[in-house]
Write a protein that holds these residues in place. Sequence first.
Motif, mmCIF file in Angstrom:
data_model
loop_
_atom_site.group_PDB
_atom_site.id
_atom_site.type_symbol
_atom_site.label_atom_id
_atom_site.label_comp_id
_atom_site.label_asym_id
_atom_site.label_seq_id
_atom_site.Cartn_x
_atom_site.Cartn_y
_atom_site.Cartn_z
ATOM 1 N N CYS A 23 60.015 -17.255 42.032
ATOM 2 C CA CYS A 23 60.826 -17.924 43.052
ATOM 3 C C CYS A 23 60.091 -18.024 44.387
ATOM 4 C CB CYS A 23 62.151 -17.182 43.237
ATOM 5 S SG CYS A 23 63.290 -17.333 41.847
ATOM 6 N N LYS A 24 59.326 -17.003 44.732
ATOM 7 C CA LYS A 24 58.561 -17.046 45.981
ATOM 8 C C LYS A 24 57.552 -18.184 45.966
ATOM 9 C CE LYS A 24 58.819 -12.220 47.500
ATOM 10 N NZ LYS A 24 58.030 -10.984 47.760
ATOM 11 N N GLU A 25 56.954 -18.419 44.806
ATOM 12 C CA GLU A 25 56.009 -19.522 44.702
ATOM 13 C C GLU A 25 56.716 -20.868 44.774
ATOM 14 O OE1 GLU A 25 52.622 -19.475 44.627
ATOM 15 O OE2 GLU A 25 52.937 -17.355 45.147
ATOM 16 N N ILE A 26 57.885 -20.954 44.147
ATOM 17 C CA ILE A 26 58.634 -22.210 44.128
ATOM 18 C C ILE A 26 59.059 -22.634 45.523
ATOM 19 C CG2 ILE A 26 60.854 -23.226 43.443
ATOM 20 C CD1 ILE A 26 58.823 -23.335 41.219
ATOM 21 N N ILE A 27 59.581 -21.695 46.318
ATOM 22 C CA ILE A 27 60.142 -22.084 47.623
ATOM 23 C C ILE A 27 59.060 -22.433 48.638
ATOM 24 C CG2 ILE A 27 62.259 -20.766 47.261
ATOM 25 C CD1 ILE A 27 61.166 -18.645 49.178
ATOM 26 N N LYS A 28 57.804 -22.169 48.305
ATOM 27 C CA LYS A 28 56.729 -22.636 49.182
ATOM 28 C C LYS A 28 56.670 -24.158 49.199
ATOM 29 C CE LYS A 28 53.700 -18.599 48.565
ATOM 30 N NZ LYS A 28 52.398 -18.126 47.996
ATOM 31 N N ASP A 55 59.441 -26.152 47.550
ATOM 32 C CA ASP A 55 60.815 -26.654 47.580
ATOM 33 C C ASP A 55 61.733 -25.526 48.030
ATOM 34 O OD1 ASP A 55 60.491 -29.377 46.358
ATOM 35 O OD2 ASP A 55 59.696 -28.166 44.714
ATOM 36 N N PRO A 56 62.154 -25.524 49.287
ATOM 37 C CA PRO A 56 62.948 -24.407 49.815
ATOM 38 C C PRO A 56 64.419 -24.471 49.386
ATOM 39 C CG PRO A 56 62.573 -26.036 51.529
ATOM 40 C CD PRO A 56 61.787 -26.500 50.327
ATOM 41 N N TYR A 57 64.666 -24.228 48.098
ATOM 42 C CA TYR A 57 66.041 -24.189 47.608
ATOM 43 C C TYR A 57 66.829 -23.087 48.329
ATOM 44 C CZ TYR A 57 64.161 -26.862 43.652
ATOM 45 O OH TYR A 57 63.553 -27.811 42.865
ATOM 46 N N GLN A 58 68.116 -23.354 48.534
ATOM 47 C CA GLN A 58 68.960 -22.293 49.092
ATOM 48 C C GLN A 58 69.260 -21.209 48.056
ATOM 49 O OE1 GLN A 58 69.821 -25.667 50.327
ATOM 50 N NE2 GLN A 58 68.588 -24.894 52.017
ATOM 51 N N PHE A 59 69.464 -21.638 46.795
ATOM 52 C CA PHE A 59 69.819 -20.685 45.747
ATOM 53 C C PHE A 59 68.990 -20.963 44.494
ATOM 54 C CE2 PHE A 59 73.641 -21.324 48.350
ATOM 55 C CZ PHE A 59 73.865 -20.015 48.784
ATOM 56 N N LEU A 60 68.358 -19.925 43.972
ATOM 57 C CA LEU A 60 67.613 -20.018 42.722
ATOM 58 C C LEU A 60 68.318 -19.094 41.745
ATOM 59 C CD1 LEU A 60 65.409 -19.925 45.315
ATOM 60 C CD2 LEU A 60 63.940 -20.728 43.473
ATOM 61 N N VAL A 61 68.967 -19.683 40.742
ATOM 62 C CA VAL A 61 69.912 -18.958 39.882
ATOM 63 C C VAL A 61 69.355 -18.875 38.465
ATOM 64 C CG1 VAL A 61 72.286 -18.869 39.042
ATOM 65 C CG2 VAL A 61 71.799 -19.867 41.298
ATOM 66 N N PHE A 62 69.222 -17.645 37.974
ATOM 67 C CA PHE A 62 68.666 -17.436 36.638
ATOM 68 C C PHE A 62 69.439 -16.350 35.895
ATOM 69 C CE2 PHE A 62 65.121 -19.083 39.141
ATOM 70 C CZ PHE A 62 64.663 -20.111 38.331
ATOM 71 N N GLY A 63 69.213 -16.308 34.597
ATOM 72 C CA GLY A 63 69.732 -15.234 33.754
ATOM 73 C C GLY A 63 68.551 -14.476 33.172
ATOM 74 N N HIS A 64 68.632 -14.160 31.885
ATOM 75 C CA HIS A 64 67.547 -13.577 31.099
ATOM 76 C C HIS A 64 67.264 -12.111 31.433
ATOM 77 C CE1 HIS A 64 64.072 -13.435 28.540
ATOM 78 N NE2 HIS A 64 63.242 -13.223 29.546
ATOM 79 N N ARG A 65 67.315 -11.749 32.690
ATOM 80 C CA ARG A 65 66.895 -10.426 33.142
ATOM 81 C C ARG A 65 67.867 -9.318 32.719
ATOM 82 N NH1 ARG A 65 65.884 -6.049 34.327
ATOM 83 N NH2 ARG A 65 64.856 -5.210 36.183
ATOM 84 N N HIS A 66 69.151 -9.668 32.523
ATOM 85 C CA HIS A 66 70.199 -8.721 32.123
ATOM 86 C C HIS A 66 70.501 -7.680 33.202
ATOM 87 C CE1 HIS A 66 70.557 -9.335 27.518
ATOM 88 N NE2 HIS A 66 69.986 -10.402 28.064
ATOM 89 N N TYR A 67 70.052 -7.925 34.416
ATOM 90 C CA TYR A 67 70.343 -7.010 35.514
ATOM 91 C C TYR A 67 70.768 -7.843 36.717
ATOM 92 C CZ TYR A 67 69.952 -3.065 38.709
ATOM 93 O OH TYR A 67 70.239 -2.079 39.632
ATOM 94 N N PRO A 68 71.969 -7.614 37.261
ATOM 95 C CA PRO A 68 72.431 -8.437 38.390
ATOM 96 C C PRO A 68 71.608 -8.173 39.646
ATOM 97 C CG PRO A 68 73.978 -6.647 37.922
ATOM 98 C CD PRO A 68 72.965 -6.620 36.827
ATOM 99 N N ILE A 69 71.093 -9.252 40.220
ATOM 100 C CA ILE A 69 70.240 -9.153 41.410
ATOM 101 C C ILE A 69 70.627 -10.254 42.394
ATOM 102 C CG2 ILE A 69 67.876 -9.252 42.304
ATOM 103 C CD1 ILE A 69 66.906 -8.450 39.491
ATOM 104 N N ASP A 70 70.779 -9.888 43.652
ATOM 105 C CA ASP A 70 70.958 -10.846 44.744
ATOM 106 C C ASP A 70 69.879 -10.504 45.769
ATOM 107 O OD1 ASP A 70 71.705 -12.480 46.814
ATOM 108 O OD2 ASP A 70 73.814 -11.911 46.807
ATOM 109 N N PHE A 71 68.801 -11.281 45.757
ATOM 110 C CA PHE A 71 67.610 -10.925 46.533
ATOM 111 C C PHE A 71 67.308 -12.013 47.561
ATOM 112 C CE2 PHE A 71 63.068 -10.688 47.385
ATOM 113 C CZ PHE A 71 62.875 -9.327 47.580
ATOM 114 N N VAL A 72 67.130 -11.616 48.816
ATOM 115 C CA VAL A 72 66.804 -12.551 49.888
ATOM 116 C C VAL A 72 65.318 -12.855 49.848
ATOM 117 C CG1 VAL A 72 66.772 -12.923 52.367
ATOM 118 C CG2 VAL A 72 68.706 -11.731 51.322
ATOM 119 N N LEU A 73 64.984 -14.112 49.600
ATOM 120 C CA LEU A 73 63.593 -14.541 49.523
ATOM 121 C C LEU A 73 63.051 -14.973 50.867
ATOM 122 C CD1 LEU A 73 64.058 -16.741 46.334
ATOM 123 C CD2 LEU A 73 62.770 -14.596 46.389
ATOM 124 N N SER A 74 63.914 -15.579 51.681
ATOM 125 C CA SER A 74 63.543 -16.044 53.016
ATOM 126 C C SER A 74 64.828 -16.211 53.817
ATOM 127 C CB SER A 74 62.783 -17.374 52.932
ATOM 128 O OG SER A 74 63.656 -18.415 52.518
#
Length: 251
Positions: free
Chosen positions: A194-199, A201-220
Motif C-alpha cells: 500500500c505504501k508503494e501504491i499511494i506514491k 495514487d493517493p487513495y483514501q482507503f485501501l481495503v483488503f482481506g486475506h490477512r485474517h487479522y483486523p488492521i486499521d493502519f494510517v499510511l499517510s
Amino acid sequence: MTVTPGKKIYFLSDFHLGAPDAAGSLVREKKLIRFLEEIRSTAEAIFIVGDIFDFWYEYKTVVPKGYVRLLGKLAELTDAGIPIHVFVGNHDMWMSGYFEKELNIPVYHEPKTFSWNNKSFLIGHGDGLGPGDHGYKFIKKIFRNPVCHWLFGMLHPDWGIALANYFSRKSRQKTGSSDEAFLGEENEWLIIYCKEIIKKDPYQFLVFGHRHYPIDFVLSEQSRYINLGDWIRHFTYAAFDGEDMKLLTYQ
C-alpha cells in the motif's frame, strides 16, 4: 457515486465456509446470514472481499454442494436492489459466471478502484501482493492458467473437490498462528504494498482481506490501509458512511 444519508457501504471477507467441517461451517454461515439481515436496511452496497468458501470450483454444470443459506440470502438481497460485489480470493479463485448469472453479483479477479463522496478506494483480496511469498505467487500463476483450469475441470467433482480440500487443510496448517498478531509495519506485506501504491495514487482507503487479522493502519495524512480480518475468529467488518470508515466487530 454518492452514499445516501443514513446508508453505509459494508465490507467483509474470509468466511472460508466449508472449513474445518460442515458442522463448524454451518454455525458461521448462520451468524453471517444474521449479520446480512441486520444491515439490510442500511446497506447502500455490500463488498465481499474474497475467500467466501474454503474451496470453490465451477464446473460446467456443477457447483460444490452446500452453502444454500448464504447463496439464498445473497440472491434475496440483490433481488431487493442492494448491490453486492464479490472479489475472488486464493481459495475461491475459480469463479466463472455462476454468481453473475444466478445471483446478479459482479465478480472481480483483480483489485479494483471505486469512488464515493469524492473519496477513492482500492479494494481487493490481497493475495500475492507486495514483496515475498514467491512460492505462492508461482502457484497462483499455475492455478490461473486456462489450461490448468480446464484440466482440473476434467476431474470428477468428487475427486477434484476432495483433492482441493486436502491441499486447503495443508495450507492452513502451514500458516499456523501467523494470523494471530500484528507483525509490525516492516513485516506486513500489504502495508508495504500500500505504501508503494499511494506514491502514485493517493487513495483514501485501501481495503483488503486475506490477512485474517483486523488492521486499521494510517499510511499517510490522507490514506489508510484496512484489513477486514475474518469470520472464523474475529468476525470483523468495515463500514463507510460517506465520510469515514470504521473497522467493527459483529457481536
